[in-house]
Design a protein around this motif. Structure first.
Motif, PDB file in Angstrom:
ATOM      1  N   UNK A 135       0.854  -1.188   0.000  1.00  0.00           N
ATOM      2  CA  UNK A 135       0.000   0.000   0.000  1.00  0.00           C
ATOM      3  C   UNK A 135       0.885   1.232   0.000  1.00  0.00           C
ATOM      4  N   UNK A 136       0.711   2.069  -1.017  1.00  0.00           N
ATOM      5  CA  UNK A 136       1.472   3.317  -1.089  1.00  0.00           C
ATOM      6  C   UNK A 136       0.929   4.262  -0.011  1.00  0.00           C
ATOM      7  N   UNK A 308      -8.171   8.540  -0.882  1.00  0.00           N
ATOM      8  CA  UNK A 308      -7.971   7.388  -1.769  1.00  0.00           C
ATOM      9  C   UNK A 308      -6.778   6.537  -1.340  1.00  0.00           C
ATOM     10  N   UNK A 309      -6.907   5.232  -1.521  1.00  0.00           N
ATOM     11  CA  UNK A 309      -5.826   4.304  -1.224  1.00  0.00           C
ATOM     12  C   UNK A 309      -5.276   3.751  -2.530  1.00  0.00           C
ATOM     13  N   UNK A 310      -3.980   3.760  -2.650  1.00  0.00           N
ATOM     14  CA  UNK A 310      -3.307   3.217  -3.832  1.00  0.00           C
ATOM     15  C   UNK A 310      -2.543   1.978  -3.401  1.00  0.00           C
ATOM     16  N   UNK A 336      -1.953  -2.118 -10.358  1.00  0.00           N
ATOM     17  CA  UNK A 336      -2.089  -0.991  -9.431  1.00  0.00           C
ATOM     18  C   UNK A 336      -3.570  -0.679  -9.293  1.00  0.00           C
ATOM     19  N   UNK A 337      -3.997  -0.460  -8.030  1.00  0.00           N
ATOM     20  CA  UNK A 337      -5.415  -0.192  -7.762  1.00  0.00           C
ATOM     21  C   UNK A 337      -5.550   1.064  -6.923  1.00  0.00           C
TER      22      UNK A 337
END
Length: 464
Positions: A135-136, A308-310, A336-337
């Motif tokens: 998770x970025x 937002x989660x990347x 990538x999501x």
């Protein structure tokens, strides 16, 4: 479109970075610390304050308590738990890499109209792969949780320090209470010896017709009261031994310390220092502030959870129906999501509000802990100042009683007065000496309480 996304991401980044870590000044808002305490000495107390008493017996019992007390061991275990929890939270900062492998065999019945025998076909399969996910942490959600866990470790360390300081103080007080009780028993037994002599004299005077029988009964009642006090003092001594045994981590039957009947010389009054510095080095105050920081970090994490989660993921796998061809067939995937909450019924907003309420509670608790520390120090100063004045008065009273006893002894030896008068003066001297000893022991206990109140930065051997 790209410009709109860039602006939106820039806004989120700005918001997420705008929250600063709370400071002690923020947490102490509304508390005006004094420039100095009401009384201070010139000599700084030893970090191991009990060494200032120069009492080997006390040093030994305190060291045994620090090594054997089970409550302190529980505090160390709680610190270990906090360490482990911090490791768990810290692991989320890094990518997660997993490996998998498998082997299987399937059988298929190939029976058909053309082949009525129904041959069974066997198929083997082998697979292995690696998967990576990450998770970025764009808004600091994960790092804030990691920071909160580290602050929890610091808070547990402060709790351990506070527990150790309290243990040393309670052990020292318990030891000197036992010493005082032992000395009280000595005084009472001396009074009993004198009471027996006075009772014998009273009986002889009654037989000679010099006093009435009621005088004999009165003296017998005094002697009976003394013996009752001795029994109560023996019980109090037993309870003191039981309590001290608990503090050093042994059963009462294993208590093997030689109990003295003497008190140490009271050390010079310590330098109580600058209030803000002294208070903030106490373990309980440090623990309270670290919990403020932990709560603040969890607020930041809850806020970031609304953004937002990347997430990134990658995988590679090998598949084959035979071992010889295992490394010839492979598949890889990289993805990538991005996910963003749009509607959750107010759950995330409520979570933020709840975390803020926890932070507010932690801030109030920190302020309360600071004020409690100041009050405890000032209480200890006031108690010692008052008791010191009382000891001086009792010492003066004892000197007068002692002078009267000496005069009664001289008169008895010279034949001016009889033995009964001397015994009465001797008994009064023992009572006065006991009052002085008890007053001095109380003064000693108040000094121990002062040492406990100003102690900080206490080093404790941790499990890890």
């Amino acid at each position: 479109m790209k410009k709109a996304v860039f602006v939106l991401l820039s806004f989120f980044l700005l918001v997420s970075c705008s929250s600063s870590t709370i400071t002690k000044k923020d947490a102490m808002k509304g508390i005006d610390m004094p420039d100095a305490f009401s009384l201070s000495g010139s000599e700084a107390a030893n970090d191991k304050w009990w060494l200032d008493f120069n009492d080997d017996a006390l040093n030994g019992v305190v060291e045994r308590a620090l090594a054997g007390n089970f409550s302190l061991k529980m505090a160390k275990a709680r610190l270990d738990q906090a360490y482990a929890a911090a490791k768990v939270s810290g692991a989320d900062v890094y990518p997660a890499l997993n490996a998998n492998a498998g082997a299987g065999t399937s059988f298929t019945n190939q029976k058909s109209m053309a082949n009525s025998s129904g041959d069974v076909k066997r198929t083997d399969s082998f697979s292995a792969g690696l998967s990576l996910s990450y998770e970025v942490d764009l808004w600091g959600r994960v790092s804030s949780l990691k920071d909160a866990a580290l602050y929890d470790v610091n808070a547990s360390r402060g709790d351990l320090e506070s527990a150790a300081v309290t243990l040393t103080a309670e052990t020292a007080k318990g030891w000197y209470q036992l010493v005082a009780q032992n000395r009280l028993l000595d005084f009472l037994k001396k009074q009993e010896e004198i009471g027996v002599l006075q009772f014998d004299i009273m009986q002889n005077r009654y037989k000679a017709g010099m006093v009435s029988y009621s005088d004999v009964l009165s003296q017998e009642n005094i002697l009976s009261q003394l013996r009752g006090q001795i029994e109560q003092a023996e019980l109090a001594k037993t309870l003191d031994v039981n309590r001290l045994s608990y503090l050093i981590g042994v059963v009462p039957s294993a208590f093997d310390l030689n109990i003295s009947s003497d008190l140490p010389v009271l050390p010079p009054f310590p330098d109580t220092g600058i209030p803000s510095d002294v208070v903030n080095k106490r373990g309980d105050v440090k623990a309270a502030f670290e919990r403020v920081r932990a709560a603040d970090s969890r607020v930041a994490s809850a806020i970031a959870d609304r953004y937002p989660k990347i997430s990134l993921s990658a995988s590679a796998s090998l598949q084959s129906d035979s071992v010889s061809d295992f490394f010839t067939n492979w598949v890889s995937n990289l993805a990538a999501n991005i996910t963003m909450p749009l509607f959750d019924g107010g759950r995330l907003s409520a979570t933020v509000e709840a975390k803020k309420a926890v932070l507010d509670e932690a801030v109030q608790n920190y302020g309360d802990t600071v004020l409690t520390a100041v009050r405890e120090i000032e209480d200890a100063i006031a108690q010692e100042r008052s008791q010191q004045s009382y000891v001086e008065k009792v010492r003066a009273q004892y000197k007068m009683v002692s002078d009267k006893r000496n005069l009664a002894y001289i008169n008895y030896k010279s034949g001016v007065s009889d033995y009964a008068v001397y015994l009465t003066a001797e008994n009064a001297g023992i009572v006065a000496l006991n009052e002085l000893f008890q007053a001095e022991s109380t003064l000693l206990l108040y000094r121990i309480e002062l040492y406990r109140a100003i102690s900080g930065n206490f080093e404790v051997n941790e499990n890890k």
